[in-house]
Design a protein around this motif. Structure first.
Motif, PDB file in Angstrom:
ATOM      1  N   LEU A 125       0.765  -1.145   0.008  1.00  0.00           N
ATOM      2  CA  LEU A 125      -0.097  -0.001   0.070  1.00  0.00           C
ATOM      3  C   LEU A 125       1.007   1.250  -0.065  1.00  0.00           C
ATOM      4  O   LEU A 125       0.223   2.364  -0.316  1.00  0.00           O
ATOM      5  CB  LEU A 125      -0.999  -0.257   1.125  1.00  0.00           C
ATOM      6  N   THR A 126       2.121   1.165   0.460  1.00  0.00           N
ATOM      7  CA  THR A 126       2.892   2.426   0.618  1.00  0.00           C
ATOM      8  C   THR A 126       3.867   2.594  -0.628  1.00  0.00           C
ATOM      9  O   THR A 126       4.686   3.421  -0.750  1.00  0.00           O
ATOM     10  CB  THR A 126       3.883   2.335   1.920  1.00  0.00           C
ATOM     11  N   GLU A 127       4.099   1.558  -1.608  1.00  0.00           N
ATOM     12  CA  GLU A 127       5.033   1.354  -2.429  1.00  0.00           C
ATOM     13  C   GLU A 127       4.727   2.507  -3.616  1.00  0.00           C
ATOM     14  O   GLU A 127       3.610   2.550  -3.871  1.00  0.00           O
ATOM     15  CB  GLU A 127       5.005   0.142  -3.229  1.00  0.00           C
ATOM     16  N   ARG A 128       5.705   3.412  -3.870  1.00  0.00           N
ATOM     17  CA  ARG A 128       5.322   4.653  -4.717  1.00  0.00           C
ATOM     18  C   ARG A 128       5.853   4.386  -6.355  1.00  0.00           C
ATOM     19  O   ARG A 128       5.195   4.934  -7.082  1.00  0.00           O
ATOM     20  CB  ARG A 128       6.110   5.759  -4.147  1.00  0.00           C
ATOM     21  N   ASP A 129       6.710   3.398  -6.323  1.00  0.00           N
ATOM     22  CA  ASP A 129       7.268   3.145  -7.417  1.00  0.00           C
ATOM     23  C   ASP A 129       6.535   1.856  -8.136  1.00  0.00           C
ATOM     24  O   ASP A 129       6.741   0.680  -7.885  1.00  0.00           O
ATOM     25  CB  ASP A 129       8.699   2.671  -7.446  1.00  0.00           C
ATOM     26  N   THR A 130       5.556   2.122  -9.050  1.00  0.00           N
ATOM     27  CA  THR A 130       4.541   1.338  -9.774  1.00  0.00           C
ATOM     28  C   THR A 130       5.021   1.113 -11.196  1.00  0.00           C
ATOM     29  O   THR A 130       4.208   0.691 -11.860  1.00  0.00           O
ATOM     30  CB  THR A 130       3.337   1.474  -9.419  1.00  0.00           C
ATOM     31  N   ARG A 131       6.411   1.242 -11.577  1.00  0.00           N
ATOM     32  CA  ARG A 131       6.789   1.094 -13.063  1.00  0.00           C
ATOM     33  C   ARG A 131       6.420  -0.464 -13.356  1.00  0.00           C
ATOM     34  O   ARG A 131       6.688  -1.257 -12.495  1.00  0.00           O
ATOM     35  CB  ARG A 131       8.063   1.537 -13.206  1.00  0.00           C
ATOM     36  N   GLY A 132       6.137  -0.579 -14.466  1.00  0.00           N
ATOM     37  CA  GLY A 132       6.252  -2.145 -14.833  1.00  0.00           C
ATOM     38  C   GLY A 132       7.497  -2.470 -15.568  1.00  0.00           C
ATOM     39  O   GLY A 132       8.037  -3.044 -14.950  1.00  0.00           O
ATOM     40  N   GLU A 173      -7.777  -1.222  -2.877  1.00  0.00           N
ATOM     41  CA  GLU A 173      -7.324   0.118  -2.374  1.00  0.00           C
ATOM     42  C   GLU A 173      -5.900   0.319  -3.306  1.00  0.00           C
ATOM     43  O   GLU A 173      -6.005   1.703  -3.538  1.00  0.00           O
ATOM     44  CB  GLU A 173      -6.834   0.063  -0.953  1.00  0.00           C
ATOM     45  N   ARG A 174      -4.839  -0.528  -3.409  1.00  0.00           N
ATOM     46  CA  ARG A 174      -4.183  -0.512  -4.303  1.00  0.00           C
ATOM     47  C   ARG A 174      -4.559  -0.033  -5.803  1.00  0.00           C
ATOM     48  O   ARG A 174      -3.879   0.730  -6.496  1.00  0.00           O
ATOM     49  CB  ARG A 174      -3.051  -1.750  -4.416  1.00  0.00           C
ATOM     50  N   LEU A 175      -5.419  -0.757  -6.292  1.00  0.00           N
ATOM     51  CA  LEU A 175      -6.186  -0.682  -7.709  1.00  0.00           C
ATOM     52  C   LEU A 175      -6.725   0.932  -7.783  1.00  0.00           C
ATOM     53  O   LEU A 175      -6.332   1.601  -8.741  1.00  0.00           O
ATOM     54  CB  LEU A 175      -7.189  -1.723  -7.798  1.00  0.00           C
ATOM     55  N   LEU A 176      -7.545   1.194  -6.900  1.00  0.00           N
ATOM     56  CA  LEU A 176      -8.318   2.524  -6.936  1.00  0.00           C
ATOM     57  C   LEU A 176      -7.455   3.732  -6.644  1.00  0.00           C
ATOM     58  O   LEU A 176      -7.798   4.767  -7.081  1.00  0.00           O
ATOM     59  CB  LEU A 176      -9.196   2.117  -6.009  1.00  0.00           C
ATOM     60  N   ASP A 177      -6.298   3.472  -5.776  1.00  0.00           N
ATOM     61  CA  ASP A 177      -5.363   4.593  -5.249  1.00  0.00           C
ATOM     62  C   ASP A 177      -4.310   4.787  -6.414  1.00  0.00           C
ATOM     63  O   ASP A 177      -3.519   5.962  -5.981  1.00  0.00           O
ATOM     64  CB  ASP A 177      -4.966   4.525  -3.981  1.00  0.00           C
ATOM     65  N   TRP A 213     -17.980  -5.031  -2.341  1.00  0.00           N
ATOM     66  CA  TRP A 213     -16.706  -4.599  -2.727  1.00  0.00           C
ATOM     67  C   TRP A 213     -16.698  -4.234  -4.176  1.00  0.00           C
ATOM     68  O   TRP A 213     -15.858  -3.487  -4.693  1.00  0.00           O
ATOM     69  CB  TRP A 213     -16.034  -5.816  -2.042  1.00  0.00           C
ATOM     70  N   VAL A 214     -17.353  -5.296  -5.019  1.00  0.00           N
ATOM     71  CA  VAL A 214     -17.541  -5.239  -6.357  1.00  0.00           C
ATOM     72  C   VAL A 214     -17.948  -3.616  -6.792  1.00  0.00           C
ATOM     73  O   VAL A 214     -17.579  -3.050  -7.615  1.00  0.00           O
ATOM     74  CB  VAL A 214     -18.065  -6.272  -7.236  1.00  0.00           C
ATOM     75  N   HIS A 215     -18.786  -3.387  -6.225  1.00  0.00           N
ATOM     76  CA  HIS A 215     -19.884  -1.975  -6.501  1.00  0.00           C
ATOM     77  C   HIS A 215     -18.733  -0.814  -6.226  1.00  0.00           C
ATOM     78  O   HIS A 215     -18.665   0.259  -6.863  1.00  0.00           O
ATOM     79  CB  HIS A 215     -20.909  -2.006  -5.548  1.00  0.00           C
ATOM     80  N   ARG A 216     -17.967  -1.094  -5.162  1.00  0.00           N
ATOM     81  CA  ARG A 216     -17.023   0.171  -4.685  1.00  0.00           C
ATOM     82  C   ARG A 216     -15.949   0.264  -6.163  1.00  0.00           C
ATOM     83  O   ARG A 216     -15.583   1.495  -6.418  1.00  0.00           O
ATOM     84  CB  ARG A 216     -16.075  -0.095  -3.438  1.00  0.00           C
ATOM     85  N   ILE A 217     -15.408  -0.870  -6.686  1.00  0.00           N
ATOM     86  CA  ILE A 217     -14.702  -0.744  -7.678  1.00  0.00           C
ATOM     87  C   ILE A 217     -15.271  -0.233  -9.094  1.00  0.00           C
ATOM     88  O   ILE A 217     -14.857   0.770  -9.812  1.00  0.00           O
ATOM     89  CB  ILE A 217     -13.935  -2.234  -7.925  1.00  0.00           C
ATOM     90  N   GLY A 218     -16.772  -0.782  -9.079  1.00  0.00           N
ATOM     91  CA  GLY A 218     -17.542  -0.474 -10.134  1.00  0.00           C
ATOM     92  C   GLY A 218     -17.598   1.111 -10.150  1.00  0.00           C
ATOM     93  O   GLY A 218     -17.643   1.956 -11.315  1.00  0.00           O
ATOM     94  N   ALA A 219     -17.904   1.761  -9.062  1.00  0.00           N
ATOM     95  CA  ALA A 219     -18.194   3.185  -9.061  1.00  0.00           C
ATOM     96  C   ALA A 219     -16.755   4.091  -9.350  1.00  0.00           C
ATOM     97  O   ALA A 219     -16.955   4.925  -9.950  1.00  0.00           O
ATOM     98  CB  ALA A 219     -18.487   3.714  -7.557  1.00  0.00           C
ATOM     99  N   ALA A 220     -15.613   3.351  -9.240  1.00  0.00           N
ATOM    100  CA  ALA A 220     -14.405   4.210  -9.843  1.00  0.00           C
ATOM    101  C   ALA A 220     -14.208   3.908 -11.242  1.00  0.00           C
ATOM    102  O   ALA A 220     -13.209   4.385 -12.029  1.00  0.00           O
ATOM    103  CB  ALA A 220     -13.213   3.632  -8.727  1.00  0.00           C
ATOM    104  N   ALA A 221     -14.548   2.703 -11.662  1.00  0.00           N
ATOM    105  CA  ALA A 221     -14.488   2.146 -13.238  1.00  0.00           C
ATOM    106  C   ALA A 221     -15.101   2.971 -14.216  1.00  0.00           C
ATOM    107  O   ALA A 221     -15.331   2.749 -15.211  1.00  0.00           O
ATOM    108  CB  ALA A 221     -14.617   0.614 -13.421  1.00  0.00           C
ATOM    109  N   ASN A 222     -16.196   3.869 -13.672  1.00  0.00           N
ATOM    110  CA  ASN A 222     -17.144   4.791 -14.774  1.00  0.00           C
ATOM    111  C   ASN A 222     -16.659   5.898 -15.187  1.00  0.00           C
ATOM    112  O   ASN A 222     -16.689   6.726 -14.513  1.00  0.00           O
ATOM    113  CB  ASN A 222     -18.468   4.710 -14.176  1.00  0.00           C
ATOM    114  N   PRO A 223     -16.250   5.964 -16.680  1.00  0.00           N
ATOM    115  CA  PRO A 223     -15.843   7.104 -17.107  1.00  0.00           C
ATOM    116  C   PRO A 223     -16.783   8.025 -17.756  1.00  0.00           C
ATOM    117  O   PRO A 223     -16.648   9.085 -18.289  1.00  0.00           O
ATOM    118  CB  PRO A 223     -14.774   6.562 -18.270  1.00  0.00           C
TER     119      PRO A 223
END
Length: 284
Positions: A125-132, A173-177, A213-223
């Motif tokens: 959750l605290t990792e800042r470097d998320t390069r692939g 949280e990692r996905l949404l933040d 839990w799915v609805h929380r992610i869905g709310a963040a997935a709507n453009p």
């Protein structure tokens, strides 16, 4: 020790060398996990340690090896764009292999696995470097590797329903933040979905827990909601990709969880709500 030495170990199928003490070999491989050369890090250090773990070489030393990997998660933590990312990310992978070995052979007390889980979750959750993919240096992939580790935790017999709920929340949280300016564009949503499936296959969670839990992610997935004063796809791409990956896993994956039929309907509804313009029925 030159890389030529380890080339010979690799060619021998990663048999444990007999000419040096195991602790010396382990210390060298651990340092190699932080190499900027993918052939050293990905091609030698990680597969050597993973093979030895799987073959039981560390069965009497697993707690110490895992503790060393946990220590590696803090090397350079807080940095972004530096080479310390490799040590952290590949330490997470080896830690996952240690957890998988304990799941298979029941070598450690539950308190040790939970301790590792707490440390891994904090790092994730605290990792800042998320390069692939890092040009000329290969995979960093902290989010993917962290998800792999949490998936391994989910399979541990030392964790049950309450801990599984926490793991799902950490993955969400990692996905949404994830900042929009640093998109997860190297398959990370798929790896997170795979980790979620590992947790779901434990069959400890019902749809009453999973639906919100799915609805929380869905709310963040709507453009497609709100005024368009910025690129709406940048911030919604990762959760949208995750929902699609989870749908794929639930539809086609092996060993479906008991909750699959109901959860699949929940995920389909989330995908409908976040892709409305493409799913309208033409009544003309």
């Amino acid at each position: 020790m030159s890389i030529g030495y380890w080339d010979q170990v690799q060619k021998a199928g990663f048999e444990v060398p007999s000419d040096r003490p195991l602790d010396e070999l382990t210390a060298e491989l651990t340092a190699m996990l932080g190499s900027t050369r993918p052939e050293v890090r990905d091609g030698t250090a990680f597969p050597a340690l993973a093979t030895w773990i799987a073959n039981g070489v560390y069965d009497d030393l697993l707690a110490g090896l895992g503790d060393g990997m946990v220590a590696g998660l803090s090397v350079g933590i807080g940095e972004d764009g530096t080479d310390t990312v490799f040590r952290r990310s590949f330490s997470a992978l080896v830690l996952g292999a240690c957890i998988e070995r304990d799941t298979e052979r029941h070598l450690l007390p539950g308190a040790k696995i939970l301790e590792w889980g707490d440390r891994a979750a904090t790092w994730f959750l605290t990792e800042r470097d998320t390069r692939g993919w890092v040009p000329e240096k290969g995979w960093a992939h902290t989010v993917a590797h962290g998800a792999d580790t949490l998936g391994a935790l989910g399979e541990s017999p030392h964790l049950a329903g309450p801990e599984h709920t926490v793991l799902l929340d950490i993955l969400a949280e990692r996905l949404l933040d994830q900042p929009a300016e640093a998109p997860l564009a190297a398959g990370e949503p798929d790896r997170i979905a795979a980790a979620v499936m590992q947790i779901l296959r434990r069959n400890t969670l019902g749809v009453d827990t999973l639906e919100p839990w799915v609805h929380r992610i869905g709310a963040a997935a709507n453009p497609f909601h709100g005024p368009v004063d910025h690129d709406p796809y940048a911030a919604t791409a990762a959760p949208q990709a995750f929902l699609r990956a989870l749908f794929l896993h639930l539809s086609l994956g092996h060993e479906p969880p008991a909750v699959r039929p109901d959860l699949l309907l929940v995920v389909i509804e989330a995908l409908r709500m976040t892709n409305t313009p493409y799913l309208r029925v033409d009544t003309r």
